[in-house]
Scaffold this motif. Sequence first.
Motif, PDB file in Angstrom:
ATOM      1  N   GLN A   1      10.194 -17.959   2.672  1.00  0.00           N
ATOM      2  CA  GLN A   1       8.895 -18.379   3.525  1.00  0.00           C
ATOM      3  C   GLN A   1       7.953 -17.595   3.015  1.00  0.00           C
ATOM      4  OE1 GLN A   1      10.293 -17.806   7.400  1.00  0.00           O
ATOM      5  NE2 GLN A   1      12.404 -18.923   7.300  1.00  0.00           N
ATOM      6  N   ASN A   2       8.016 -16.448   2.463  1.00  0.00           N
ATOM      7  CA  ASN A   2       6.522 -15.813   2.132  1.00  0.00           C
ATOM      8  C   ASN A   2       6.407 -15.820   0.365  1.00  0.00           C
ATOM      9  OD1 ASN A   2       4.834 -13.851   1.558  1.00  0.00           O
ATOM     10  ND2 ASN A   2       5.517 -12.267   2.880  1.00  0.00           N
ATOM     11  N   THR A   3       5.413 -16.564   0.174  1.00  0.00           N
ATOM     12  CA  THR A   3       5.343 -17.049  -0.997  1.00  0.00           C
ATOM     13  C   THR A   3       4.662 -15.815  -2.129  1.00  0.00           C
ATOM     14  OG1 THR A   3       2.992 -17.924  -0.501  1.00  0.00           O
ATOM     15  CG2 THR A   3       4.969 -19.578  -0.792  1.00  0.00           C
ATOM     16  N   ARG A   4       4.242 -14.712  -1.246  1.00  0.00           N
ATOM     17  CA  ARG A   4       3.924 -13.499  -2.023  1.00  0.00           C
ATOM     18  C   ARG A   4       4.909 -12.849  -2.806  1.00  0.00           C
ATOM     19  NH1 ARG A   4      -0.051 -10.576   2.162  1.00  0.00           N
ATOM     20  NH2 ARG A   4      -0.754  -9.338   0.225  1.00  0.00           N
ATOM     21  N   TYR A   5       6.146 -13.019  -2.533  1.00  0.00           N
ATOM     22  CA  TYR A   5       7.398 -12.669  -3.149  1.00  0.00           C
ATOM     23  C   TYR A   5       7.566 -13.566  -4.280  1.00  0.00           C
ATOM     24  CZ  TYR A   5       8.362  -8.941   0.480  1.00  0.00           C
ATOM     25  OH  TYR A   5       8.109  -8.019   1.393  1.00  0.00           O
TER      26      TYR A   5
ATOM     27  N   TYR B   1       5.846  -8.426  -5.497  1.00  0.00           N
ATOM     28  CA  TYR B   1       5.114  -9.035  -4.398  1.00  0.00           C
ATOM     29  C   TYR B   1       3.692  -8.794  -4.998  1.00  0.00           C
ATOM     30  CZ  TYR B   1       3.310  -8.802   0.433  1.00  0.00           C
ATOM     31  OH  TYR B   1       2.470  -9.204   1.653  1.00  0.00           O
TER      32      TYR B   1
ATOM     33  N   THR C   1      13.169  -6.014   4.348  1.00  0.00           N
ATOM     34  CA  THR C   1      12.736  -7.193   4.482  1.00  0.00           C
ATOM     35  C   THR C   1      13.687  -8.456   4.014  1.00  0.00           C
ATOM     36  OG1 THR C   1      11.747  -7.021   2.396  1.00  0.00           O
ATOM     37  CG2 THR C   1      10.582  -6.158   4.196  1.00  0.00           C
TER      38      THR C   1
END
Length: 389
Positions: free
Chosen positions: A195-199, A259, A318
Amino acid sequence: MLIREVQTQEDIGEFLSLPIRLYRQTPQWIRPLDADIESVFNPDKNKSFRGGACARWILKNDQGVTIGRVAAFVLDKTVHKGNDQPTGGMGFFECINDQPAAFMLFDQCKTWLSARGMEAMDGPINFGNRDRWWGLLVEGYQYEPNYQCNYNFPYYQTLFEAYGFKLYFNQLTYLRKTLDPLSERLAVKAKLIAQNTRYSFRHLGKHELDKLPEYLRIVYNRAWANRAENPELTHAQASLIVKQMKPILDVRLLWFGFYDQEPIAFFISLPEINQIFKHVNGKLNVWGKAKFLWYKLTGANKKAFGILFGVVPEHQGTGVDGALIMAARELYQSAHFPYEDFEMNWIGDFNPKMIQVVEQVGGFVSKRHITYRKLFDEHKPFTRHPILR
């Protein structure tokens, strides 16, 4: 019995050949490469000499036959790091099943280390990186040793403990079939991270190998250095590690988590090259190199082993660990992946978070090595390696 420091070519030959005689009837033992052993004791090849010292000895019986060997070393940057007393190391121990002979070798290490201000010694360990020649095998004798990992007789444990060495920490090796299922918890973690596109998570491409030393250094130093006795990894050291691994690297085994495109986790594995080196009889001469190339090209190796897994502190908890493993799973469990077995090497029992991750990956403890510590003042209270939090 006579103990003498290794100084001549004849001494070196005796140091290298003793294990060949000892393990002649032990089919699981794989002869290490002579060049790998000698590189530890070569100041031109082992950077540990820049901030340390070592010596090694052979032990002969009254008939002049070599019956034991050992080495001792001091590494300045780890003498006090995480220790209650100045602590050196000993390793490369091999000996017949004879307590007086073994104690003579241990005493030689203790005397040499004491003269240099040490008050304890860890062993058997390496004069250099922890991923090599570290720990005494106490369980898993039925399995072949991984590359640059110790294999020894069961009676060595009795000799070490009779001398007063105490368990400082366990090193666990986990074995699993590559196609076995993974814990559902890993999939949950991976879904959460998605859900976190920075990863992002991927293995390196061949065109990125020049970045591997710096990626290793960044993640290792943030995840592992300055914890207990782990020293920081310099760029030069990381570059040397990659250079040494390069002939056997498989980019499909070099996984990183990012990240904002910065490396924050790694899952580094190698082809288990001992599955090929066992055919060269310790020599990488012309004939040995020809054998190596033949067995490599014909796909003789069906096992990979993990050497590094870590997540930098800011991203622990996380789900990064699960996401990294699940990303690798898509390739590892595909039809064309060549490695049928996977061993996860060198999991310290002082690292419960890492054990939890490995247990989610699955498998069972196939080998256990012990890193011992011997306090020279036996009245001093002994403490085990601290638990990493």
